[in-house]
Write an enzyme that holds these catalytic residues in place. Structure first.
Site, mmCIF file in Angstrom:
data_model
loop_
_atom_site.group_PDB
_atom_site.id
_atom_site.type_symbol
_atom_site.label_atom_id
_atom_site.label_comp_id
_atom_site.label_asym_id
_atom_site.label_seq_id
_atom_site.Cartn_x
_atom_site.Cartn_y
_atom_site.Cartn_z
ATOM 1 N N TRP A 187 80.449 0.366 60.242
ATOM 2 C CA TRP A 187 81.668 1.138 60.508
ATOM 3 C C TRP A 187 81.930 1.305 61.994
ATOM 4 O O TRP A 187 83.073 1.172 62.453
ATOM 5 C CB TRP A 187 81.617 2.483 59.772
ATOM 6 C CG TRP A 187 81.758 2.264 58.300
ATOM 7 C CD1 TRP A 187 80.791 2.392 57.351
ATOM 8 C CD2 TRP A 187 82.926 1.805 57.604
ATOM 9 N NE1 TRP A 187 81.287 2.048 56.110
ATOM 10 C CE2 TRP A 187 82.593 1.686 56.235
ATOM 11 C CE3 TRP A 187 84.222 1.482 57.997
ATOM 12 C CZ2 TRP A 187 83.508 1.255 55.264
ATOM 13 C CZ3 TRP A 187 85.139 1.061 57.045
ATOM 14 C CH2 TRP A 187 84.778 0.949 55.688
ATOM 15 N N ASP A 224 83.028 9.506 64.268
ATOM 16 C CA ASP A 224 83.450 9.261 62.885
ATOM 17 C C ASP A 224 82.377 9.863 61.991
ATOM 18 O O ASP A 224 81.242 9.385 61.967
ATOM 19 C CB ASP A 224 83.566 7.753 62.657
ATOM 20 C CG ASP A 224 83.791 7.391 61.185
ATOM 21 O OD1 ASP A 224 83.956 8.296 60.350
ATOM 22 O OD2 ASP A 224 83.804 6.170 60.896
ATOM 23 N N LYS A 276 83.734 11.316 50.563
ATOM 24 C CA LYS A 276 82.313 11.335 50.272
ATOM 25 C C LYS A 276 81.859 12.764 49.937
ATOM 26 O O LYS A 276 81.377 13.026 48.851
ATOM 27 C CB LYS A 276 81.503 10.783 51.452
ATOM 28 C CG LYS A 276 81.535 9.254 51.555
ATOM 29 C CD LYS A 276 82.612 8.741 52.457
ATOM 30 C CE LYS A 276 82.410 7.329 52.961
ATOM 31 N NZ LYS A 276 82.416 6.252 51.995
#
Lengths: 440, 440
Positions: free
Chosen positions: A180, A251, A275
């Site tokens: 990511w 992030d 999540k």
């Protein structure tokens, strides 16, 4: 079928004659300025009994008051629910899903679903304001930070971050610790001098760098990290230090609200909610206010943080229902005792699983360096792909699903976010032990 | 509360001993390749009776088979629901909301909510593929068009359209017929030579231009229109003709799926779903495939149509639950007979309302020219703001809400999208008549 329907709506609301009688009764309450939602027997929802009256009633049954839907093994199985180890979208607290179900057809006497509400009406205004307030309380967000409910996932923020924080000739430092942060680094190249200060790629992203291993750029606009790499399972336990006007940007998609975080150390914290926080479709950004209003001229209006800060996240129609469910999760996390309590539980769950791996004499292996193992995503491998396939099959047969590792790394991955009950981790560990015995 | 819970989960699934018995029974079915979901009495959901088995069963109860939740006045009132005239998010078909509620805790025996499903799992893959298939069938989308499920609303597409279809020096023609096309026109200035070919602003956006009133730019990359202006209530009944390689682009946010549309006449059709199609949080774009892959270099990855076309709308995590509800609405629209039948119903509803306005001897006034009045958003005014306020108050007291005109234009606005029952329009008209009698 009739019995099922009656159950869903509450016996009272489904019976027209009762509704009429209640309607007459409710008119005698009209002068009441407030209303005690707890004064009714739990089988009769106030909102259903007095629809018109309760539109003005903001006291709603809190998550903490919800009955049933606990996370014990017996209850999960009785509900016909599986243990869902998906990396995201991921399992939600059962009591939150139950409350959302209960309220879905007619939200607290409003006569409509949250899915149908005008985003500028008083009902949704109350919902989004409470969600932001609870989120701020959970993360102890300082007043000089804006909280923005956005769309497009973290992937949209990969563009928005440099567009908002940099000019085209400015440097932004990226520490790349997994898939990511690598995506974020590459997307930023379109909008600034995106600078790779460290990459774990050659070591398959199994560790994090110490500060002595990289050199940050003096004068860089920001340093970007991914706080928890969902795919590789590495998690920052503390954060890089930045100097001068450089700000730290994180992030936090896959460990958002899983533990306390000192917001004041960051310029921007952002992440998708799917999540730990809610259904997919919302990203939340926490932005230090002095960073607003400096976006590049080419920034799409919806990617400019100032657009949303100036409009309290209501510049255009937000994903209302998703924000509402996030709000229910925030209530649940506060009811658990806030993020300190949540972190304690998460550490315990992760410890149970890592202990099982580490005590398996190498039958199970986690490739991640111990000091930076994620409390959220636990990847592990076995001797052969065939063994892993057999394990996944048996897990599914026992109601433990979505344990397959990401297609880019293989193996097994157990995502054990906030809402994964300890019972789910214990059941997984029990299978790991019996599977090892049968296959050793 | 126990009765309500039992109803929600189905009596069978809540009783552990029955679950065990059913579990044993289900194992004897394990070889079955397919499964007839309709073979069970309607009071027992197959998915609830055989959770593990039915995970593989794609035959689900269709919207058309749902009992209850019809849209008659008596049923709406018995359900405690209001008539919600909001401009968006807006009312959804009651039977869709009921089905979503029924399935929310445990989707068709999967053991989880759609809100919790991995977007790459087999369950959600089936959901999004069916949604796209049904949408294509509804709108008769030709094979040379991609259908993209996006985020960020039409406002994000205001940037994406020029970024995908133009270079910085290309011309794009905008016909500005209301607030939304004006926003699209202004946002496009960042990315191309955005050219205003006609504006209805000086006439308060109460009419549409004839072709003789504007001159399109030869060689323009596209001509942009807003097919229905939600705030002003003007709706294109046929569309501008474009020449050569110029393509027609339409924002159809507020009349999406309200009537048939000849997709082949357009380069791109796009819109948010939160009026006719589903909860807020998804925008759908229909893009002619030869237009893909030409985005400007500065285009954020998530705004590049090709990103989503190449990944079947699964480049990153989509708003899964919202897409699922859209899919239920598509099933409902198909069950109604498709968009021809839906249009017929919409025209009838609008006619009832406009007739009431036009036969009021000027007590109610609609400012829009008759030939282009919207079938979706019906704005009207009365003599004074005080009268309008009294009308809105009485309407709310009678369970008709969100009738206030947009803050930029005032007055009253009734949004009567697909899911507004005819009974709602008739009730509104009855109030209009009695209110006029009392106030004349």
């Amino acid at each position: 079928m009739e019995a099922v329907m009656a159950g869903q709506q509450g016996m009272v609301a489904r019976n027209p004659s009762v509704v009429r009688a209640v309607g007459d009764l409710s008119s005698s309450f009209k002068g009441a300025a407030s209303f005690n939602a707890k004064a009714f027997p739990s089988g009769v929802k106030v909102a259903q009994a007095f629809p018109r009256l309760v539109t003005k009633c903001t006291a709603a049954p809190s998550i903490a008051e919800q009955k049933g839907a606990d996370s014990s093994l017996a209850n999960i199985e009785a509900d016909g629910r599986v243990f869902n180890f998906a990396a995201g979208p991921a399992t939600l607290p059962a009591k939150v899903v139950k409350q959302a179900q209960d309220e879905l057809f007619n939200w607290r006497g409003s006569g409509m679903s949250v899915m149908e509400m005008s985003h500028r009406g008083k009902e949704f205004t109350a919902i989004i304001q409470k969600a932001e307030k609870d989120f701020r309380e959970l993360l102890k967000v300082p007043d000089n930070y804006a909280v923005l409910f956005l769309q497009g996932g973290a992937s949209t923020q990969f563009s928005a971050i440099p567009l908002n924080l940099c000019g085209p000739d400015d440097v932004a430092d990226y520490i790349v610790t997994g898939s990511w942060s690598d995506k974020a680094y590459k997307e930023a190249k379109k909008y600034c001098k995106s600078n790779l200060v460290w990459s774990g790629k050659s070591e398959k992203y199994t560790r994090l760098p110490s500060a002595s291993e990289y050199k940050l750029t003096p004068g860089a606009k920001y340093v970007h990290i991914c706080a928890n790499e969902t795919i590789q399972g590495v998690e920052f336990k503390d954060y890089p230090k930045v100097d001068g006007d450089t700000v730290l940007v994180a992030d936090v998609s896959s460990n958002f609200c899983s533990k306390p975080i000192d917001v004041s150390k960051f310029g921007v914290i952002y992440g998708g909610v799917q999540k730990n926080i809610g259904p997919a479709g919302v990203a939340i950004a926490i932005v230090r206010k002095d960073l607003l209003g400096k976006a590049q001229a080419q920034t799409p209006v919806m990617l400019d943080f100032k657009t949303h800060a100036d409009n309290d996240s209501l510049y255009n129609t937000p994903p209302c229902f998703t924000i509402y469910v996030c709000g229910l999760v925030f209530e649940d996390l506060l009811a658990q005792g806030g993020l300190e309590a949540v972190e304690k539980s998460n550490i315990e769950k992760a410890q149970i699983l890592y202990d099982a791996i580490d005590s398996s004499n190498g039958f199970y292996k986690c490739p991640v360096e111990k000091s930076v193992r994620s409390c959220m995503n636990v990847p592990f491998t076995m001797g052969t792909p065939e063994l892993e396939a057999a394990f996944l099959k048996e897990a599914a047969a026992q109601g433990m699903v979505q344990l397959k590792g990401h297609r880019s790394v293989g193996g097994v991955r157990a995502s054990i976010y906030n809402a994964m009950p300890r019972a789910g981790v214990e059941k997984l560990v029990a299978l790991m032990k019996s599977f090892q015995e049968m296959n050793s």
